[in-house]
Design a protein around this motif. Structure first.
Motif, short mmCIF file in Angstrom:
data_model
loop_
_atom_site.label_atom_id
_atom_site.label_comp_id
_atom_site.label_asym_id
_atom_site.label_seq_id
_atom_site.Cartn_x
_atom_site.Cartn_y
_atom_site.Cartn_z
N LEU A 1 0.88 -1.21 -0.15
CA LEU A 1 -0.09 0.01 -0.05
C LEU A 1 0.97 1.15 0.00
O LEU A 1 0.67 2.30 -0.76
N ILE B 1 -8.74 1.67 -0.38
CA ILE B 1 -7.25 1.28 0.41
C ILE B 1 -7.67 1.51 2.03
O ILE B 1 -7.05 0.75 2.79
N LEU C 1 -6.08 -5.17 -5.28
CA LEU C 1 -5.19 -4.09 -5.27
C LEU C 1 -4.63 -3.40 -6.74
O LEU C 1 -4.77 -2.35 -7.11
#
Length: 274
Positions: A80, A92, A264
């Motif tokens: 991240l 996120i 992601l």
């Protein structure tokens, strides 16, 4: 929430997760030295697993599953920070809630390493509450990502995050723990277990449907990919937290990693030009 504040928030979680990894390692070494590790009873949930030839129980698989879950968290936090540092996306933030939920499984690890499951203490009840908190927060994090990530809601992301966490805490606090029934994974079983499992399934179904609806409304194929990725991630997570065999260990690990990677990656492609 500004990008700077969000990035600092994620970095704090990264260091916290690394500290938890270190504490779990110390606990494991302590347990090895003093011989406090106790294999949980053979009470499997669900019971039909005992009749599946390729899902034979294995204490080694159970212990490895803890390592997978615990190491998965700081690895994801690193990703991240590495790939979303300049990306403004609410999903996120909610994904960090899922990672936080994964860390709650360390309560089971401590319960096994210190042999706490043989007691009927308040500490054992607390450990059960921690696990229940995590298993409530995990699907709720993806549901909030599906429902509360619109641009107009970004100003309220801190409030929504606090509400999501508070709901999980309150739910875990009010559900009674049955310390007389410890599963083969070291889990302190909850009261109303069938009802809770139905609720988790509904949360999962609502999450997938919500992402699909967003995809239809926005004519976005990415949201449909998010729906599938979230499902695979939560499926892998469910297998690992229920893991007491090598079948669930391997299947859960592959599903968790593949689902998280796809989730992601899809978010990165959606927002990298935003």
């Amino acid at each position: 929430m500004t990008l700077k504040t969000r990035n600092q928030f994620i970095k704090t979680f990264l260091f916290a997760s690394l500290a938890i990894v270190a504490l779990n390692l110390i606990t494991f070494l302590f347990a090895l030295k003093f011989g406090t590790i106790l294999t949980p009873p053979d009470f499997r949930i669900p019971a039909f697993l005992s009749h599946i030839p390729f899902a034979k129980p294995s204490f080694i698989a159970l212990m490895i599953s803890f390592a997978v879950i615990i190491l998965y968290v700081p690895f994801c936090f690193f990703l991240l920070i590495r790939y979303f540092e300049n990306t403004q996306t609410s999903e996120i933030i909610f994904f960090t809630g899922f990672l936080f939920a994964c860390l709650a499984e360390t309560a089971r690890f401590v319960t096994i390493c210190l042999g706490l499951w043989q007691s009927f203490s308040n500490i054992l009840i607390f450990m059960g509450n921690v696990v229940l908190f995590g298993r409530t927060l995990a699907p709720l994090s993806f549901l909030c990502a599906a429902l509360l990530s619109e641009t107009v809601q970004r100003q309220d992301i801190e409030r929504n995050y606090i509400i999501m966490t508070t709901v999980s805490v309150v739910f875990a606090a009010v559900i009674p723990m049955n310390t007389a029934r410890i599963s083969s994974t070291g889990l302190v079983t909850e009261g109303f277990m069938s009802l809770i499992n139905i609720m988790r399934f509904l949360l999962l179904a609502t999450t997938v449907i919500s992402f699909f609806i967003q995809g239809i409304k926005k004519n976005s194929s990415e949201h449909k990919i998010l729906a599938l990725s979230a499902f695979i991630t939560l499926l892998g997570y469910s297998m690992l937290v229920s893991c007491d065999s090598f079948f669930f260990l391997i299947s859960g690990t592959l599903a968790l990693l593949a689902g998280s990677y796809r989730y992601l990656l899809c978010l990165h492609k959606m927002y990298m030009w935003s």
